[in-house]
Design a protein around this motif. Sequence first.
Motif, PDB file in Angstrom:
ATOM      1  N   SER A  43      -3.654  -3.500  15.888  1.00 45.81           N
ATOM      2  CA  SER A  43      -2.201  -3.424  15.825  1.00 45.81           C
ATOM      3  C   SER A  43      -1.821  -2.490  14.678  1.00 45.81           C
ATOM      4  N   ARG A  46       0.856  -3.959  12.240  1.00 45.91           N
ATOM      5  CA  ARG A  46       0.352  -4.985  11.330  1.00 45.91           C
ATOM      6  C   ARG A  46      -0.566  -4.355  10.288  1.00 45.91           C
ATOM      7  N   ASP A  47      -1.464  -3.481  10.739  1.00 43.98           N
ATOM      8  CA  ASP A  47      -2.426  -2.903   9.801  1.00 43.98           C
ATOM      9  C   ASP A  47      -1.756  -1.936   8.826  1.00 43.98           C
ATOM     10  N   GLN A  49       1.265  -2.577   7.747  1.00 42.55           N
ATOM     11  CA  GLN A  49       2.203  -3.456   7.042  1.00 42.55           C
ATOM     12  C   GLN A  49       3.635  -2.966   7.226  1.00 42.55           C
ATOM     13  N   THR A  52       8.294  -5.667  11.597  1.00 42.71           N
ATOM     14  CA  THR A  52       8.405  -5.784  13.054  1.00 42.71           C
ATOM     15  C   THR A  52       9.687  -6.507  13.406  1.00 42.71           C
ATOM     16  N   GLU A  87       0.572  -1.875  19.263  1.00 43.26           N
ATOM     17  CA  GLU A  87      -0.756  -2.401  19.623  1.00 43.26           C
ATOM     18  C   GLU A  87      -1.496  -1.377  20.470  1.00 43.26           C
TER      19      GLU A  87
END
Length: 901
Positions: A43, A46-47, A49, A52, A87
């Motif tokens: 993702s 997410r990685d 940061q 979202t 993703e």
Amino acid sequence: SSQHLLLFLLFVGPFNCFASYSRATELFYSLNEGLPAGVLIGSLARDLQLPTAGGQHSASLQPPLSFTLASHGLGGQYVQLDNRSGELHTSAVEIDREALCVESSGATIFGGSAAVSSSSPSPESCLLLLDVLVLPQEYFRLVKVKIAIRDVNDNAPHFPVPHIRLSVPENAPVNTRLAIEHPALDPDMGTNGVQTYRLRDNYGVFTLDVEENENGERTPYLIVMGALDRETQDEYVTVIVAEDGGSPPLVGSATLTIGISDINDNCPQFNDSQLNVTLYGNSSLGTHVATVHAVDMDLGSNAVITYSYSQKVPQPSRDLFHLNESTGAITLSTKVDGDTPKLHRLIILGNGPGCIPAVITVLVTIIKVMMRPPEVVPRFIANEVEGVVYLKELEPINTPIAFFTIKDPDEKYKVSCYLDGDGPFRLSPYKPYNNEYLLETTKPLDFETQQLYEISVVAWNSEGFHVKKVVKVQVLDDNDNSPVFSEELIELSIEENNVPNAFLTKLHATDADSGERGQVSYFLGPDAPSYFALDKTTGVLTVSTQLDREEKEKYRYTVKAIDSGFPPRESIATVTITVLDKNDNSPRFINKDFSFFVPENFPGFGEIGVISVTDADAGQNGWVALSVLNGSDIFVIDTGKGVLRAKISLDREQQSSYVLWIEAVDGGDPALSSTAKITILLLDINDNPPLVLFPQSNMSYLLVLPSTLPGSPITEVYAVDKDTGMNAVIAYSIIGRRGPRPESFRIDPKTGNITLEESLMQNDYGLYRLLVKVSDHGYPEPLHSTVMVNLFVNDTVSNESYIESLLRKEPDISVEEKQPQISIEPTHKKMESASCMPTLVALSIISLGSIALVTGMGIYICLRKGKKHHRADENLEVQIPLNGRINLHMLEKKPMEISNI
């Protein structure tokens, strides 16, 4: 910030993916090759940061994130990027590491191009490079995504050639190592590549070893573990197996042929150490004396043998006898004279390369001859080539072969001759000439018995000197033999429902002739069905279609064997084929529905009917067992004869029909079955008399007012019959009457309605008792019941006890034999016109008869009352059987409730 923080994230899942990233500028992922579509790689949001939609900043009015591949080249086809969540998933295009990184283990794919990358995480990495743009402007950045493709063991080792050949000298010492030039290849990397080699059969003299060079390449070596001898075994054939280190391991194989090369480790040898030869002194130059032969077990140049005289052989013997150094043949090279020694010892050496010579001694004894031998001069009549006579096997008896002239060169001695050797030949003097002899046959020659004869014409003189002339007779083959089948009757069998083109047998016929004359071809006879085929060359007999035993069980036809001679000869054999049964037919009923009509009260275990069933199969497959599927508590079937029986007597009034299901099961394995429907209809028997339902008692009565008008209905008798048809058609009749004027009432024979016929008078008051017979129309014997109808004519009923006392008294009633007249179907008869006089006469006679009958009945009733006043009052039975005149004393008395009608 200029500083970059390198993050390593482990993707926990079935594919063990992990990721690392550096301040949203570079991300590293790894995954296995060959994964299906939809597997999560990582993702990006997410990685990196990034906030979202569901994060803590969701309440703010920040525009949504957008992730886009910068290019859609070669790398983009392997992944799917969700533009909103970031993703990254695998796409429907499966990643094949071996195809992707075919150039080197460090091949890297940049979007739409591929190049060797020096920045790979490991030397064996195969990288997929993607450029991802992150928008909007607040989060804009270009992210370098590197995906390392990990190898899985999806390729088996394979050899570049299917057959590998090595050559090993037979004197190779133990532990000799020979490299196998075609090692196995495996596109997989590391431990998934080729790890070990082994031999499937090492014959106890070989093994394998693997050497790895500095580049990691593994090469198999063949190691000799035992002594080799080409003369014992010159070749070893085995299978070399390569195995990788995957789990489970995959293998590949190739045929390995190890040839043993020859070395000169054998020397020439003679079979004998000495050879004795005799030579006549008058032998001509070039006469063959003897031949020596040595053997060397080696091959090629190592087995070349030359022959020479030993130095011990004197020169005169060398001059007299010539030795061929290649063939070892010894011939006479000079003329023998009186000074020539009688005995010569020839020591001959067999020389091989690098060997000690083999030695044989030839002793030649010379017999001196003082006279010239007889001469044998042949003149051939038959075809002769280089001393061989050729005769056809069909030549007749006494076929001439040659003339032989026998003579003495010195003309001093008597010369005789004879034939030496076996065979159908004869040598006889040819008259009238002297010393002329004819060689001829004594019986036909047979090529199949013997092809070559060697005979000799021997001449000798009176001094005992012999001379031979050898004649060889070669018999030429002719087409005189027909092909012969190994069996004239070929009995075969095959199960039905065979596969098409099923093999039946291979015919075999032999022909004793040679060459084309002995070549046999096979053909089907004209009586063979078209679906049988016979290969003309091999004799293989097949059937092209499925055979059905039920259609035809036996086949019988002829086959021919024809040779290739001219004219051709043939023979015939008979083929019989028995089609064996298979259980492919279910039992079959003659009808699917059976109907049987059975009279009721049919005795138990009586034959209701026969269920006919057949099965086209044979033997046990055609055995049929019958059973009742329903109603087996009442019905039973004879499984052998198919006879259906009822265990008990059947009553139509309880059940008028039965429907059964019969199952037929054959004896095959597995068994086949079928069912049939059986309908049993019970025919009515007149076994139930009418049952009177009204009046309910013989003791009941009805008050009839004197004012009742004639023709008025008074009451009715109502009865039913459980039978059917004519057995249930009921007729009513009054068979007994008692009362003041009993004929005042009549009953309708069809309906049972009782009506008043005449007006009642003052003197007609009192109790009337009518005995009514209720009868059916059954066949052969109708059944009936009786009931007493009591009518009390009066204005009122003032004293019931008095009436009841009258009812309890037994009436004295005469039974009328007249049967009721009732037509089942309405009929209309025309009245014939007649004069009034016959009618008046008939009415008068009837009136007089009625008066007499009433008077008689009155007297009889008075007498009966006087005799029976002492008897107890008894009730009458509702149903009274009638036999002529009724006897109420014989009736069974049963108390019944009295009710007024």
